[in-house]
Design an enzyme around this catalytic site. Structure first.
Site, PDB file in Angstrom:
ATOM      1  N   GLY A 231      -5.276   6.393  -3.964  1.00 34.84           N
ATOM      2  CA  GLY A 231      -5.255   7.626  -3.172  1.00 34.84           C
ATOM      3  C   GLY A 231      -6.144   7.676  -1.956  1.00 34.84           C
ATOM      4  O   GLY A 231      -6.051   8.622  -1.167  1.00 34.84           O
ATOM      5  N   GLU A 271      -6.746   1.872  -8.407  1.00 33.88           N
ATOM      6  CA  GLU A 271      -5.386   1.433  -8.036  1.00 33.88           C
ATOM      7  C   GLU A 271      -5.075   1.693  -6.560  1.00 33.88           C
ATOM      8  O   GLU A 271      -4.148   2.429  -6.242  1.00 33.88           O
ATOM      9  CB  GLU A 271      -4.365   2.184  -8.894  1.00 33.88           C
ATOM     10  CG  GLU A 271      -4.541   2.018 -10.374  1.00 33.88           C
ATOM     11  CD  GLU A 271      -3.628   2.948 -11.188  1.00 33.88           C
ATOM     12  OE1 GLU A 271      -3.021   3.878 -10.608  1.00 33.88           O
ATOM     13  OE2 GLU A 271      -3.546   2.737 -12.392  1.00 33.88           O
ATOM     14  N   PRO A 272      -5.827   1.101  -5.649  1.00 41.25           N
ATOM     15  CA  PRO A 272      -5.519   1.366  -4.235  1.00 41.25           C
ATOM     16  C   PRO A 272      -4.230   0.681  -3.810  1.00 41.25           C
ATOM     17  O   PRO A 272      -3.916  -0.418  -4.269  1.00 41.25           O
ATOM     18  CB  PRO A 272      -6.719   0.742  -3.508  1.00 41.25           C
ATOM     19  CG  PRO A 272      -7.173  -0.360  -4.414  1.00 41.25           C
ATOM     20  CD  PRO A 272      -6.914   0.116  -5.817  1.00 41.25           C
ATOM     21  N   GLY A 273      -3.490   1.342  -2.959  1.00 39.78           N
ATOM     22  CA  GLY A 273      -2.292   0.744  -2.369  1.00 39.78           C
ATOM     23  C   GLY A 273      -2.432   0.790  -0.860  1.00 39.78           C
ATOM     24  O   GLY A 273      -2.646  -0.211  -0.185  1.00 39.78           O
ATOM     25  N   ARG A 274      -2.387   2.024  -0.329  1.00 38.55           N
ATOM     26  CA  ARG A 274      -2.414   2.226   1.114  1.00 38.55           C
ATOM     27  C   ARG A 274      -3.623   1.559   1.773  1.00 38.55           C
ATOM     28  O   ARG A 274      -3.484   0.917   2.807  1.00 38.55           O
ATOM     29  CB  ARG A 274      -2.454   3.736   1.402  1.00 38.55           C
ATOM     30  CG  ARG A 274      -2.253   4.104   2.848  1.00 38.55           C
ATOM     31  CD  ARG A 274      -2.493   5.597   3.052  1.00 38.55           C
ATOM     32  NE  ARG A 274      -1.800   6.425   2.112  1.00 38.55           N
ATOM     33  CZ  ARG A 274      -0.575   6.936   2.293  1.00 38.55           C
ATOM     34  NH1 ARG A 274       0.070   6.714   3.407  1.00 38.55           N
ATOM     35  NH2 ARG A 274      -0.015   7.685   1.356  1.00 38.55           N
ATOM     36  N   ARG A 310       8.619   7.396   6.465  1.00 38.34           N
ATOM     37  CA  ARG A 310       7.469   8.310   6.402  1.00 38.34           C
ATOM     38  C   ARG A 310       7.517   9.470   7.412  1.00 38.34           C
ATOM     39  O   ARG A 310       7.303  10.620   7.021  1.00 38.34           O
ATOM     40  CB  ARG A 310       6.146   7.550   6.524  1.00 38.34           C
ATOM     41  CG  ARG A 310       5.959   6.464   5.462  1.00 38.34           C
ATOM     42  CD  ARG A 310       4.531   5.959   5.382  1.00 38.34           C
ATOM     43  NE  ARG A 310       3.650   6.948   4.824  1.00 38.34           N
ATOM     44  CZ  ARG A 310       2.757   7.632   5.509  1.00 38.34           C
ATOM     45  NH1 ARG A 310       2.614   7.408   6.802  1.00 38.34           N
ATOM     46  NH2 ARG A 310       2.014   8.535   4.933  1.00 38.34           N
ATOM     47  N   TYR A 314       7.566  12.922   5.472  1.00 34.60           N
ATOM     48  CA  TYR A 314       6.289  13.642   5.354  1.00 34.60           C
ATOM     49  C   TYR A 314       5.781  14.156   6.694  1.00 34.60           C
ATOM     50  O   TYR A 314       4.627  14.577   6.783  1.00 34.60           O
ATOM     51  CB  TYR A 314       5.194  12.721   4.795  1.00 34.60           C
ATOM     52  CG  TYR A 314       5.589  11.898   3.614  1.00 34.60           C
ATOM     53  CD1 TYR A 314       5.820  12.497   2.376  1.00 34.60           C
ATOM     54  CD2 TYR A 314       5.732  10.522   3.715  1.00 34.60           C
ATOM     55  CE1 TYR A 314       6.177  11.732   1.280  1.00 34.60           C
ATOM     56  CE2 TYR A 314       6.093   9.752   2.630  1.00 34.60           C
ATOM     57  CZ  TYR A 314       6.311  10.358   1.421  1.00 34.60           C
ATOM     58  OH  TYR A 314       6.668   9.606   0.340  1.00 34.60           O
ATOM     59  N   CYS A 341      22.000   8.483  12.160  1.00 32.14           N
ATOM     60  CA  CYS A 341      22.728   9.673  12.623  1.00 32.14           C
ATOM     61  C   CYS A 341      22.247  10.926  11.916  1.00 32.14           C
ATOM     62  O   CYS A 341      22.977  11.525  11.116  1.00 32.14           O
ATOM     63  CB  CYS A 341      24.216   9.475  12.396  1.00 32.14           C
ATOM     64  SG  CYS A 341      24.903   8.417  13.645  1.00 32.14           S
ATOM     65  N   TYR A 370       4.048   1.688   2.260  1.00 31.01           N
ATOM     66  CA  TYR A 370       5.166   2.637   2.165  1.00 31.01           C
ATOM     67  C   TYR A 370       6.081   2.572   3.386  1.00 31.01           C
ATOM     68  O   TYR A 370       6.668   3.569   3.784  1.00 31.01           O
ATOM     69  CB  TYR A 370       4.644   4.068   1.929  1.00 31.01           C
ATOM     70  CG  TYR A 370       3.684   4.137   0.763  1.00 31.01           C
ATOM     71  CD1 TYR A 370       4.157   3.965  -0.540  1.00 31.01           C
ATOM     72  CD2 TYR A 370       2.305   4.320   0.943  1.00 31.01           C
ATOM     73  CE1 TYR A 370       3.279   3.986  -1.620  1.00 31.01           C
ATOM     74  CE2 TYR A 370       1.434   4.341  -0.135  1.00 31.01           C
ATOM     75  CZ  TYR A 370       1.929   4.183  -1.411  1.00 31.01           C
ATOM     76  OH  TYR A 370       1.073   4.192  -2.477  1.00 31.01           O
TER      77      TYR A 370
HETATM   78  N1  LLP Z   1      -1.550   4.787  -8.632  1.00 29.50           N
HETATM   79  C1  LLP Z   1      -0.535   5.646  -8.883  1.00 29.50           C
HETATM   80  C2  LLP Z   1      -0.251   6.032 -10.252  1.00 29.50           C
HETATM   81  C3  LLP Z   1       0.235   6.147  -7.825  1.00 29.50           C
HETATM   82  O1  LLP Z   1       1.233   6.993  -8.086  1.00 29.50           O
HETATM   83  C4  LLP Z   1      -0.049   5.744  -6.498  1.00 29.50           C
HETATM   84  C5  LLP Z   1       0.744   6.237  -5.370  1.00 29.50           C
HETATM   85  C6  LLP Z   1      -1.102   4.833  -6.285  1.00 29.50           C
HETATM   86  C7  LLP Z   1      -1.842   4.394  -7.382  1.00 29.50           C
HETATM   87  C8  LLP Z   1      -1.493   4.315  -4.928  1.00 29.50           C
HETATM   88  O2  LLP Z   1      -1.909   5.306  -4.096  1.00 29.50           O
HETATM   89  P1  LLP Z   1      -2.478   4.960  -2.639  1.00 29.50           P
HETATM   90  O3  LLP Z   1      -3.794   4.251  -2.828  1.00 29.50           O
HETATM   91  O4  LLP Z   1      -1.492   4.076  -1.984  1.00 29.50           O
HETATM   92  O5  LLP Z   1      -2.618   6.255  -1.984  1.00 29.50           O
HETATM   93  N2  LLP Z   1       5.192   7.330  -0.126  1.00 29.50           N
HETATM   94  C9  LLP Z   1       4.004   8.091   0.164  1.00 29.50           C
HETATM   95  C10 LLP Z   1       2.878   7.762  -0.788  1.00 29.50           C
HETATM   96  C11 LLP Z   1       3.238   7.959  -2.232  1.00 29.50           C
HETATM   97  C12 LLP Z   1       2.176   7.521  -3.173  1.00 29.50           C
HETATM   98  C13 LLP Z   1       2.656   7.540  -4.578  1.00 29.50           C
HETATM   99  N3  LLP Z   1       1.696   7.079  -5.518  1.00 29.50           N
HETATM  100  C14 LLP Z   1       3.596   7.867   1.618  1.00 29.50           C
HETATM  101  O6  LLP Z   1       4.293   7.137   2.334  1.00 29.50           O
HETATM  102  O7  LLP Z   1       2.604   8.429   2.069  1.00 29.50           O
END
Ligand code: LLP
Length: 418
Positions: A231, A271-274, A310, A314, A341, A370
């Site tokens: 997050g 659990e970082p993603g972004r 995105r 959003y 379109c 994403y």
């Molecule tokens: N762990 C869980 C259980 C999650 O649901 C998520 C993201 C993450 C970790 C990773 O979160 P991050 O560190 O990436 O913020 N599509 C949207 C973002 C959706 C995120 C969903 N869950 C966007 O493009 O902003």
């Protein structure tokens, strides 16, 4: 990545094209990990595959030592294929099917249970296989992460997790403890994404740790790990975003305080993603036309929300650069119109750019997270190719789709061919 270098890449590999910077991804990962490790040695990172599950990137993060946060059977299989050990895979997700639970039990990964119904189904499956299922519960802490409503997941109205209120979470652990084929290992929460303030993380840590203490004191459950999810936000338009360091500073002292009360130190999972991949990717596209209406100037490009969802989904902001022109000459205000379109397919609104012409190459920045992972084939637009850059080397990590790919898995009944 330098504009001139990106221009060469666009010329060689064509557009639309996702370009990822390997050094940046590794750097982000290491920054995140060391920020926490220096304050809490027992930290483990589970990269969120949903942010970008391209195999090359998953392999890179496996090399760095990351585990995997997965939310579907195919993400789970991807993590296994990449070579992540089962104990380093956590399977989250709401609405898991029996089949997904079976795959998870067979592959020995940690299953992050989202509801009581899921727990009962899982127990039945594990019992049938005479094999214990290792679990955590996803807890909904009723915390407002103060982010876009579509990506806030810990609100009390949210569909995710089991609530602390009405003793629901407590009862879940008490019951799971009695189930023969369930082995409780941890607790999980994830309050949302693109969070730019550490306060909600801190409040969450307080609530979760308070509950973890209760589990120890009232049920004698000693959890091996506390997973606080992902997050952490990044800066898309030079707004301030907290560093991993400040996130660690906010939550580690909370965990330590409760650890002292419990008399042991559980592992801290994140659990970082972004944060890991977001700023390491750009989407290159080519200008196909410039249209002046009486009201606006539009730049049309050869991609759209099928490739980058995105902005439409959003209203998110991504910086835009015209790579073959100097930013200093920015005089015009344009909307960058995608080629889908739908009126909603505007990739960037009201941007001051140099005078744009057909054939110019535009880079849409910070799309490593994403971006491709949310792409589709809508309007029968083939998905872009992806390349990985390290130093001077550029390698294709995913081929561009073609029209043939659309037809591959379809069947037309014989009568319809007459
Ligand atoms: N762990 C869980 C259980 C999650 O649901 C998520 C993201 C993450 C970790 C990773 O979160 P991050 O560190 O990436 O913020 N599509 C949207 C973002 C959706 C995120 C969903 N869950 C966007 O493009 O902003």
């Amino acid at each position: 990545m330098e504009p001139r270098f990106l221009l060469k890449i666009a010329e060689k590999f064509g557009t639309p094209l996702y370009v990822y910077d390997e050094d940046q991804i590794r750097k982000n990962y290491r920054t995140f990990l060391s920020a926490f490790k220096s304050k809490y040695k027992n930290t483990k990172i589970f990269y969120a595959y949903k942010a970008n599950s391209s195999l090359a990137i998953c392999h890179m993060l496996r090399q760095e030592g990351a585990g995997a946060d997965v939310v579907s059977e195919c993400e789970l299989i991807t993590a296994r294929r990449v070579g992540i050990k089962p104990m380093n895979i956590i399977f989250t997700g709401n609405g898991k099917t029996d089949r997904e639970l079976q795959t998870a039990v067979d592959s020995d990964v940690i299953i992050n249970v989202d509801s009581m119904d899921e727990l009962y189904r899982l127990h039945k499956i594990a019992k049938g296989k005479r094999k214990s299922a290792k679990i955590s519960f996803r807890i909904n802490p009723s915390i407002d992460a103060r982010t876009h409503p579509k990506i806030a997941t810990g609100l009390r109205e949210s569909k995710f997790g089991i609530h602390l209120e009405n003793d629901l979470a407590f009862k879940a652990y008490r019951l799971a403890k009695e189930l023969e084929w369930i082995e409780i290992l941890g607790i999980h929460t994830h309050i949302g994404s693109q969070i730019t303030d550490v306060k909600p993380f801190k409040e969450t840590a307080e609530k979760i740790m308070q509950f973890v203490c209760e589990l120890k004191e009232k049920l004698e459950i000693k959890l091996r790990f506390i997973d606080l999810g992902g997050g952490l936000g990044i800066s898309y338009r030079r707004e301030s975003a907290p560093s991993p360091e400040s996130l660690a500073e906010a939550i580690v002292p909370v965990i330590r305080r409760f650890n002292a009360r419990m008399g042991y130190d559980p592992e801290l999972w994140l659990e970082p993603g972004r944060y890991i991949v977001g700023n390491a990717g750009v989407l290159l596209c080519k200008v196909t036309g410039v249209k002046e209406t009486p009201y606006k100037k539009f730049v049309s490009v050869d991609t759209g929300f099928n490739a980058l969802m995105r902005p439409a989904m959003y209203n998110s902001y991504h910086s835009v650069r015209v790579l073959n022109k100097s930013e200093e000459e920015s005089t015009e205000i344009y909307d960058i119109a995608g080629n889908i379109c739908e009126s909603g397919d505007i990739l960037a609104k009201e941007r001051k750019l140099p005078k744009v012409e057909c054939g110019d190459i535009i880079a849409i920045l910070d799309v490593g997270a994403y971006g491709f992972s949310m792409s589709s084939q809508y309007n029968l637009r083939p998905r872009p190719s992806e390349v990985l850059v390290w130093g001077e080397t550029v390698e294709v990590i995913r081929e561009r789709e073609t029209c043939e790919d659309f037809f591959e898995k379809q069947y037309v009944p014989k009568d319809l061919l007459e």
